[in-house]
Design a protein around this motif. Structure first.
Motif, PDB file in Angstrom:
ATOM      1  N   GLU A  72       0.819  -1.206   0.000  1.00  0.00           N
ATOM      2  CA  GLU A  72       0.000   0.000   0.000  1.00  0.00           C
ATOM      3  C   GLU A  72       0.857   1.262   0.000  1.00  0.00           C
ATOM      4  OE1 GLU A  72      -2.511  -0.428   3.417  1.00  0.00           O
ATOM      5  OE2 GLU A  72      -3.584  -2.140   2.555  1.00  0.00           O
ATOM      6  N   GLN A  73       2.148   1.080   0.151  1.00  0.00           N
ATOM      7  CA  GLN A  73       3.068   2.210   0.216  1.00  0.00           C
ATOM      8  C   GLN A  73       3.876   2.359  -1.077  1.00  0.00           C
ATOM      9  OE1 GLN A  73       1.642   3.739   2.946  1.00  0.00           O
ATOM     10  NE2 GLN A  73       3.707   4.393   3.393  1.00  0.00           N
ATOM     11  N   VAL A  74       3.401   1.811  -2.175  1.00  0.00           N
ATOM     12  CA  VAL A  74       4.079   1.918  -3.464  1.00  0.00           C
ATOM     13  C   VAL A  74       3.509   3.115  -4.209  1.00  0.00           C
ATOM     14  CG1 VAL A  74       4.549   0.754  -5.656  1.00  0.00           C
ATOM     15  CG2 VAL A  74       4.477  -0.560  -3.520  1.00  0.00           C
ATOM     16  N   LYS A  75       4.397   4.017  -4.601  1.00  0.00           N
ATOM     17  CA  LYS A  75       3.978   5.238  -5.292  1.00  0.00           C
ATOM     18  C   LYS A  75       4.873   5.476  -6.501  1.00  0.00           C
ATOM     19  CE  LYS A  75       1.160   6.325  -1.886  1.00  0.00           C
ATOM     20  NZ  LYS A  75      -0.231   6.050  -1.994  1.00  0.00           N
ATOM     21  N   PRO A  76       4.296   5.942  -7.605  1.00  0.00           N
ATOM     22  CA  PRO A  76       5.119   6.292  -8.764  1.00  0.00           C
ATOM     23  C   PRO A  76       5.892   7.587  -8.496  1.00  0.00           C
ATOM     24  CG  PRO A  76       2.823   6.788  -9.198  1.00  0.00           C
ATOM     25  CD  PRO A  76       2.876   6.109  -7.864  1.00  0.00           C
ATOM     26  N   ILE A  77       6.966   7.759  -9.224  1.00  0.00           N
ATOM     27  CA  ILE A  77       7.803   8.939  -9.012  1.00  0.00           C
ATOM     28  C   ILE A  77       7.015  10.224  -9.272  1.00  0.00           C
ATOM     29  CG2 ILE A  77       8.833   9.053 -11.321  1.00  0.00           C
ATOM     30  CD1 ILE A  77      11.527   9.620  -9.705  1.00  0.00           C
ATOM     31  N   SER A  78       6.044  10.182 -10.169  1.00  0.00           N
ATOM     32  CA  SER A  78       5.220  11.366 -10.435  1.00  0.00           C
ATOM     33  C   SER A  78       4.435  11.778  -9.181  1.00  0.00           C
ATOM     34  CB  SER A  78       4.261  11.112 -11.602  1.00  0.00           C
ATOM     35  OG  SER A  78       3.434   9.993 -11.328  1.00  0.00           O
TER      36      SER A  78
ATOM     37  N   LEU B 199       5.469  11.208  -6.098  1.00  0.00           N
ATOM     38  CA  LEU B 199       6.481  11.801  -5.212  1.00  0.00           C
ATOM     39  C   LEU B 199       6.746  13.252  -5.598  1.00  0.00           C
ATOM     40  CD1 LEU B 199       8.706  11.694  -3.036  1.00  0.00           C
ATOM     41  CD2 LEU B 199      10.236  10.801  -4.803  1.00  0.00           C
ATOM     42  N   LYS B 200       6.899  13.505  -6.884  1.00  0.00           N
ATOM     43  CA  LYS B 200       7.172  14.874  -7.346  1.00  0.00           C
ATOM     44  C   LYS B 200       6.042  15.829  -6.943  1.00  0.00           C
ATOM     45  CE  LYS B 200       9.891  13.551 -11.372  1.00  0.00           C
ATOM     46  NZ  LYS B 200       9.897  13.469 -12.857  1.00  0.00           N
ATOM     47  N   ALA B 201       4.818  15.361  -7.041  1.00  0.00           N
ATOM     48  CA  ALA B 201       3.656  16.212  -6.752  1.00  0.00           C
ATOM     49  C   ALA B 201       3.336  16.324  -5.268  1.00  0.00           C
ATOM     50  CB  ALA B 201       2.428  15.687  -7.507  1.00  0.00           C
ATOM     51  N   HIS B 202       3.768  15.339  -4.457  1.00  0.00           N
ATOM     52  CA  HIS B 202       3.361  15.289  -3.050  1.00  0.00           C
ATOM     53  C   HIS B 202       4.535  15.108  -2.079  1.00  0.00           C
ATOM     54  CE1 HIS B 202      -0.224  13.962  -5.335  1.00  0.00           C
ATOM     55  NE2 HIS B 202      -0.853  14.708  -4.460  1.00  0.00           N
ATOM     56  N   ALA B 203       5.718  15.536  -2.455  1.00  0.00           N
ATOM     57  CA  ALA B 203       6.904  15.308  -1.622  1.00  0.00           C
ATOM     58  C   ALA B 203       6.737  15.792  -0.180  1.00  0.00           C
ATOM     59  CB  ALA B 203       8.139  15.916  -2.266  1.00  0.00           C
ATOM     60  N   PRO B 204       6.318  17.022   0.059  1.00  0.00           N
ATOM     61  CA  PRO B 204       6.182  17.466   1.463  1.00  0.00           C
ATOM     62  C   PRO B 204       5.210  16.602   2.268  1.00  0.00           C
ATOM     63  CG  PRO B 204       6.075  19.351  -0.021  1.00  0.00           C
ATOM     64  CD  PRO B 204       6.005  18.107  -0.873  1.00  0.00           C
TER      65      PRO B 204
ATOM     66  N   GLN C 255       6.342   2.811   8.121  1.00  0.00           N
ATOM     67  CA  GLN C 255       6.491   2.042   6.890  1.00  0.00           C
ATOM     68  C   GLN C 255       7.220   2.862   5.828  1.00  0.00           C
ATOM     69  OE1 GLN C 255       5.617  -1.151   6.145  1.00  0.00           O
ATOM     70  NE2 GLN C 255       5.094  -1.380   8.291  1.00  0.00           N
ATOM     71  N   PRO C 256       8.209   2.270   5.174  1.00  0.00           N
ATOM     72  CA  PRO C 256       8.873   2.980   4.079  1.00  0.00           C
ATOM     73  C   PRO C 256       7.953   3.103   2.869  1.00  0.00           C
ATOM     74  CG  PRO C 256       9.689   0.739   4.226  1.00  0.00           C
ATOM     75  CD  PRO C 256       8.759   0.949   5.395  1.00  0.00           C
ATOM     76  N   VAL C 257       8.258   4.040   1.995  1.00  0.00           N
ATOM     77  CA  VAL C 257       7.501   4.239   0.769  1.00  0.00           C
ATOM     78  C   VAL C 257       8.374   3.769  -0.389  1.00  0.00           C
ATOM     79  CG1 VAL C 257       6.391   5.942  -0.745  1.00  0.00           C
ATOM     80  CG2 VAL C 257       6.271   6.216   1.736  1.00  0.00           C
ATOM     81  N   VAL C 258       7.830   2.889  -1.213  1.00  0.00           N
ATOM     82  CA  VAL C 258       8.545   2.389  -2.385  1.00  0.00           C
ATOM     83  C   VAL C 258       8.206   3.308  -3.556  1.00  0.00           C
ATOM     84  CG1 VAL C 258       8.844   0.440  -3.951  1.00  0.00           C
ATOM     85  CG2 VAL C 258       8.404   0.029  -1.522  1.00  0.00           C
ATOM     86  N   ILE C 259       9.247   3.834  -4.197  1.00  0.00           N
ATOM     87  CA  ILE C 259       9.064   4.715  -5.346  1.00  0.00           C
ATOM     88  C   ILE C 259       9.357   3.920  -6.607  1.00  0.00           C
ATOM     89  CG2 ILE C 259       9.815   6.851  -6.479  1.00  0.00           C
ATOM     90  CD1 ILE C 259       8.297   7.236  -3.792  1.00  0.00           C
ATOM     91  N   THR C 260       8.417   3.983  -7.560  1.00  0.00           N
ATOM     92  CA  THR C 260       8.595   3.249  -8.803  1.00  0.00           C
ATOM     93  C   THR C 260       8.898   4.192  -9.958  1.00  0.00           C
ATOM     94  OG1 THR C 260       6.236   3.327  -9.341  1.00  0.00           O
ATOM     95  CG2 THR C 260       6.997   1.435  -8.068  1.00  0.00           C
ATOM     96  N   LEU C 261       9.578   3.658 -10.939  1.00  0.00           N
ATOM     97  CA  LEU C 261       9.860   4.375 -12.186  1.00  0.00           C
ATOM     98  C   LEU C 261       9.549   3.394 -13.306  1.00  0.00           C
ATOM     99  CD1 LEU C 261      10.994   6.897 -13.580  1.00  0.00           C
ATOM    100  CD2 LEU C 261      13.263   5.866 -13.397  1.00  0.00           C
ATOM    101  N   HIS C 262       8.602   3.754 -14.158  1.00  0.00           N
ATOM    102  CA  HIS C 262       8.156   2.876 -15.248  1.00  0.00           C
ATOM    103  C   HIS C 262       7.695   1.521 -14.707  1.00  0.00           C
ATOM    104  CE1 HIS C 262       9.703   5.921 -17.898  1.00  0.00           C
ATOM    105  NE2 HIS C 262      10.919   5.767 -17.433  1.00  0.00           N
ATOM    106  N   GLY C 263       7.028   1.535 -13.554  1.00  0.00           N
ATOM    107  CA  GLY C 263       6.455   0.326 -12.982  1.00  0.00           C
ATOM    108  C   GLY C 263       7.415  -0.541 -12.194  1.00  0.00           C
ATOM    109  N   GLU C 264       8.686  -0.154 -12.119  1.00  0.00           N
ATOM    110  CA  GLU C 264       9.679  -0.926 -11.359  1.00  0.00           C
ATOM    111  C   GLU C 264      10.073  -0.187 -10.090  1.00  0.00           C
ATOM    112  OE1 GLU C 264      13.161  -2.617 -13.219  1.00  0.00           O
ATOM    113  OE2 GLU C 264      12.211  -2.350 -15.179  1.00  0.00           O
ATOM    114  N   ALA C 265      10.188  -0.923  -8.996  1.00  0.00           N
ATOM    115  CA  ALA C 265      10.643  -0.320  -7.740  1.00  0.00           C
ATOM    116  C   ALA C 265      12.083   0.151  -7.918  1.00  0.00           C
ATOM    117  CB  ALA C 265      10.557  -1.335  -6.616  1.00  0.00           C
TER     118      ALA C 265
END
Length: 93
Positions: free
Chosen positions: A5-11, A13-18, A29-39
């Protein structure tokens, strides 16, 4: 909360970083950042990161100790304490 539930695309992150960074403080819980669907990265609260690093350091010490025991590199406790006392005495002089 599940890591899935903590997987987020880089877009996101860019829009909601704060907002994400504020959430990390309250949610361990850590947040997993994906790029093109890959962690690709993990975001984690600095306190949690430090705790993880300390845990890893202790595990490395335990693994080293286990290896030394398996190799027969042991010393009697009395001998070890005598060596420590000698070092302390030498350092005070």
């Amino acid at each position: 909360m599940k890591l899935s539930e903590q997987v987020k695309p880089i877009s996101y992150l860019k829009a909601h970083a704060p907002e994400i960074i504020r959430t990390l403080k309250d949610n361990p819980q850590p947040v997993v950042i994906t790029l093109h669907g890959e962690a690709k990265a993990i975001l984690q609260d600095v306190g949690q990161y430090e705790e993880t690093q300390e845990t890893l350091a202790l595990l490395k010490v335990l693994a080293l100790t286990n290896r030394q025991v398996e190799e027969g590199k042991l010393r009697a406790a009395a001998e070890s304490f005598a060596r420590i006392r000698k070092r302390l005495a030498d350092s005070r002089s």
